[in-house]
Design an enzyme around this catalytic site. Sequence first.
Site, short mmCIF file in Angstrom:
data_model
loop_
_atom_site.label_atom_id
_atom_site.label_comp_id
_atom_site.label_asym_id
_atom_site.label_seq_id
_atom_site.Cartn_x
_atom_site.Cartn_y
_atom_site.Cartn_z
CB CYS A 1 -0.93 0.02 1.22
SG CYS A 1 -2.16 -1.28 1.20
CG HIS B 1 -6.47 1.85 0.13
ND1 HIS B 1 -5.32 2.32 -0.47
CD2 HIS B 1 -6.06 0.97 1.10
CE1 HIS B 1 -4.26 1.77 0.12
NE2 HIS B 1 -4.68 0.94 1.05
#
Length: 376
Positions: free
Chosen positions: A83, A326
């Site tokens: 991420c 996201h």
Amino acid sequence: MTERNPVIIAAARTAIATTGGMFANLDTTELAAPVVARLAEKFSEVTEVVLGNVRGPGGNPARLAALAAGLENVPAATLDRQCGSGMAAIEYAYHRLRSEPGVVIAGGVQAASTQPITIWPPGHPNAGEPFTKAPFAPPPWDDPELGVAADLLAEECQITRARQDAYALRSHQRAYQSRETGVFADEIVPVTGQATDERPRKFTMDRLARFRPAFRPGGTITAANCCGVNDAAAAVLMVDGETFEKLDVPGLRVLRAVSATCSPDRPGWGIVPAVRKLGAEAIVQNPDTVLEFNEAFAGQVLACADGLGIDEARICPQGGAIGLGHPWAASGTVLAVRLFSQLVGHGRQCRWPGRLGLAAIAIGGGQGSAMLVEAC
């Protein structure tokens, strides 16, 4: 001397799409190339393109995007820090430009809708089944699913379900309001005619309260108080400090960019050690500092806010990942784009009263990255 630090002189992103939504048929090249091309228009000679990507098609997606953007004679590299990949690309560019002059396009891209399906090989306990989660840590760590790890972190830090839902409601409302009033319009590069974030929608506390625990019985994290899985690309155009001094443009100077570690079993905590490594805890307390933390889970980001002693309402003032989504490898760069919009501006954008901004993201495997910037 901070005058020698690299400066972001432009920032752009695609709209953020829900997986299977408006970018359902696009690959990493088709998402990233328009953003890279837009930034390349700002400067005649680009030195390098570096993009983050997670579980993509392989074959160096950054090079493919650069070629598709017309940058045939520009080297390119792809990074994977899960991420944090998009912020890792900026951290790479930061160190690259401190050591030698140049112009780097740094960012991240995630095409979750079209990523390859991986099958576990013969001999593996799950042989023949689709690969859904990479191992982030070997034994003796528990290596829980990220949602489970965030749920446990929230429990250990005494973050209640009501507080998580209240935080999520604020993120949804801010993102929806920002989208509807055109706050994001100038930072978005249209792709296939799409230039509006897909995820933001209206929520109420009553509706949020109806969602059941998503990751474990009796847990507090739900599908509505955490982020979605999304498709998007984002990038910044960064130049070395000496080159910037010759330009007559505003910019966002990167004062420092770092990565740090925490327990692999509580990866959501990674924001805290990263911010502490920046040595910016006093700056974080300044109410005029813009804070952009990736909102993977409300419980996780609230635990980090408490750990740093900051008012949770200051985080993502125009909406964060819970409301926007996201897009894994792009998310760290989305934070940088948001800081650029608020501190430097894109035409219609209004500048934040202060000059400092801080972005941070937690990373699977027990890591965190953070960057401190200043409008100049």
